[in-house]
Scaffold this motif. Structure first.
Motif, PDB file in Angstrom:
ATOM      1  N   ARG A  11       0.738   2.138   5.313  1.00  0.00           N
ATOM      2  CA  ARG A  11       1.556   3.086   4.520  1.00  0.00           C
ATOM      3  C   ARG A  11       2.188   2.374   3.325  1.00  0.00           C
ATOM      4  N   GLY A  15       1.522   3.201  -0.661  1.00  0.00           N
ATOM      5  CA  GLY A  15       2.648   3.525  -1.536  1.00  0.00           C
ATOM      6  C   GLY A  15       2.755   2.560  -2.706  1.00  0.00           C
ATOM      7  N   CYS A  19       2.418   3.871  -6.445  1.00  0.00           N
ATOM      8  CA  CYS A  19       3.672   3.937  -7.206  1.00  0.00           C
ATOM      9  C   CYS A  19       3.900   2.738  -8.133  1.00  0.00           C
ATOM     10  N   TRP A  93       8.571   3.836   2.543  1.00  0.00           N
ATOM     11  CA  TRP A  93       7.172   3.967   2.949  1.00  0.00           C
ATOM     12  C   TRP A  93       6.993   3.593   4.419  1.00  0.00           C
ATOM     13  N   LYS A  98       6.472   9.291   1.299  1.00  0.00           N
ATOM     14  CA  LYS A  98       5.306   9.145   0.422  1.00  0.00           C
ATOM     15  C   LYS A  98       5.666   9.079  -1.060  1.00  0.00           C
ATOM     16  N   CYS A 100       7.561   8.156  -4.788  1.00  0.00           N
ATOM     17  CA  CYS A 100       7.768   6.934  -5.563  1.00  0.00           C
ATOM     18  C   CYS A 100       9.241   6.713  -5.782  1.00  0.00           C
TER      19      CYS A 100
END
Length: 100
Positions: A11, A15, A19, A93, A98, A100
């Protein structure tokens, strides 16, 4: 949401890629992402390495271990102004967020 080390780091890697890099974030332009999720040590991790010298020493290491995952982030970038944002993003994250 699985709290084990590998799914947590997956994850975080997704991310960070979306991001910090795919978004064109200026704060991360000098770096590239190097995920090392297949870890035989039981510590999957992601690295931020210099963009033009990926074989160089990592500027940031984010790793997890155990279940629930114990996160650790360290490296020269964690002594810069952006360290607070990195820590906030990684925690979000890791918990399943999810954005930014």
């Amino acid at each position: 949401v699985s709290r084990a080390a590998l799914p947590t780091m997956e994850r975080i890697a997704l991310g960070a890629n979306a991001c910090w890099f795919k978004s064109g974030d200026a704060a991360f332009k000098a770096y590239r992402l190097a995920p090392e999720l297949n870890s035989f040590s039981g510590r999957p991790r992601i690295l931020l390495v210099p963009r033009n010298s990926p074989e160089s020493r990592p500027m940031l290491v984010v790793q997890a271990e155990g279940n629930p995952a114990k996160l650790d982030a360290f490296g020269p970038v964690m002594n810069e102004a952006i360290s607070g944002r990195i820590a906030t993003d990684v925690k979000r994250w890791a918990k399943g967020g999810k954005g930014c």
